[in-house]
Design an enzyme around this catalytic site. Structure first.
Site, PDB file in Angstrom:
ATOM      1  N   ARG A 172      53.007   6.691  42.423  1.00  0.00           N
ATOM      2  CA  ARG A 172      54.534   6.948  42.444  1.00  0.00           C
ATOM      3  C   ARG A 172      55.097   5.520  42.541  1.00  0.00           C
ATOM      4  O   ARG A 172      55.505   5.215  43.635  1.00  0.00           O
ATOM      5  CB  ARG A 172      55.212   7.848  43.200  1.00  0.00           C
ATOM      6  N   ARG A 195      43.613  13.987  34.381  1.00  0.00           N
ATOM      7  CA  ARG A 195      42.952  13.371  35.613  1.00  0.00           C
ATOM      8  C   ARG A 195      43.462  14.352  36.843  1.00  0.00           C
ATOM      9  O   ARG A 195      44.424  14.817  36.527  1.00  0.00           O
ATOM     10  CB  ARG A 195      43.723  12.149  35.889  1.00  0.00           C
ATOM     11  N   LYS A 213      54.967   8.090  30.295  1.00  0.00           N
ATOM     12  CA  LYS A 213      53.606   8.218  29.900  1.00  0.00           C
ATOM     13  C   LYS A 213      53.568   8.491  28.575  1.00  0.00           C
ATOM     14  O   LYS A 213      54.073   9.608  27.895  1.00  0.00           O
ATOM     15  CB  LYS A 213      53.117   9.347  30.643  1.00  0.00           C
TER      16      LYS A 213
END
Ligand code: BTN
Length: 325
Positions: A322, A122, A187
């Site tokens: 964040r 992305r 992630k």
């Protein structure tokens, strides 16, 4: 099978193979084998070379195989696939499918690559995944009428990925808006949707999914955000082919539902998987950064955030979040 793929498939067992035997099988010289071995490191493979023994990979790799992928799927799901392509090296599976749109339909076409030279993430980021260390999958889908919101569709894809991981016993997964697959704030996977709308109101979407399965330590260090892979989450890794089959099946199920019911088909599940709700975060916009409390998502999948007493809504676009720890 091309020579590089042949070489990798021989080394994938993790055992030593002599330069001589490889040269004989491949019909090339030992020097040519050595040259090809050197190119494997460009794909992120660790190859050990020991005098008198030959070459071996630092670990066993279960290579993707279309038959093995289909074995783990229901008959209906297999019948729903228009084409399943397993490729060794590509620039990007998303880019490849997008280009194929110029030649004809990509509906229910699945493309997998063991390695992407220019994997796309992305917001113009790269997606790094050394050869055979994860899943790099793209699925093409044709919508007769353009889905109301691509943000919501990409969120729904996140739900499908979590369902597939849960089916294989990897239950400790959640979602970080818009569609990062998360374990413990790290992630595990990502989703990149690319679409092309037609004047007649229909549209084609390329759904790109990357999942980390067995990343080398060097990649964990090289990726500029906290990442994790499946093999670090559990004692035994999983079958890449099995994950692929289950993922395709869950994507098909989700898309069928989405076509009729839209995001209502999975919004409650998305909310249960939300790892951000109630947390303080910084939202990085192209020219500003806002701080506030994440309130969850609205019915269209837009992010709700309380900033200075106001509730604001954001669509995914060029934003990044964040979370404050
Ligand atoms: C993200 O940044 O979180 C999205 C990552 C998407 C990566 C996948 S891997 C398969 C497909 N092909 C690409 O080039 N990107 C997507």
């Amino acid at each position: 099978m091309d020579k590089q793929r042949h070489l990798i498939s021989r080394l994938a067992d993790g055992h030593f193979h002599s330069g001589e035997s490889l040269a004989k099988e491949m019909g090339i010289s030992r020097a040519a084998v050595w040259k090809r071995i050197k190119t494997l490191t460009d794909c992120g493979l660790d190859v050990y070379s020991v005098r008198g023994k030959g070459y071996r990979l630092s670990r066993v790799i279960e290579l993707l195989d279309s038959n093995r992928i289909c074995v783990g799927m229901s008959v209906d799901a297999v019948a729903g696939i228009n084409e399943l392509q397993v490729l060794s090296v590509l620039d990007s599976t998303n880019q490849y499918l997008h280009q194929r749109l110029n030649e004809g339909s990509i509906h229910a076409v699945v493309v997998l690559a063991e390695f992407q030279k220019k994997g796309k993430g992305r917001r113009g980021n790269d997606w790094l995944s050394p050869y055979g260390s994860g899943l790099c999958l793209s699925l093409g889908w044709h919508f007769q009428s353009t889905p109301g919101s691509y943000t919501a569709l990409s969120l729904a894809c996140g739900v499908a990925v979590c369902r597939s991981l849960q089916r294989l016993g990897i239950g400790e997964v959640g979602l970080k808006w818009p569609n990062d697959i998360i374990n413990n704030d790290r992630k595990l996977g990502g989703i990149l949707l690319e679409s092309r709308s037609e004047t007649a109101g229909c549209s084609d979407v390329v759904i790109g999914i990357g999942i980390n399965i067995h990343l080398p330590d060097s990649s964990i260090k090289a990726i500029p955000q906290p990442v994790i892979d499946i093999s670090r989450m559990r004692q035994h890794s999983i079958s890449r082919n099995a994950l692929c089959g289950v993922l395709i099946e869950e994507l098909f199920n989700m898309l069928e539902d989405y076509q009729t019911r839209g995001f209502t088909s999975c919004i409650d599940e998305w909310r249960r998987l939300d790892t951000l709700k109630g947390r303080e975060a910084d939202l990085v916009l192209p020219d500003d950064t806002l701080s506030g409390e994440i309130l969850g998502i609205d019915e269209n999948g837009l992010l709700l955030m309380r900033v200075d007493g106001d509730t604001l809504r954001f669509s995914s676009g060029e934003l990044s979040l964040r979370v404050q720890s």
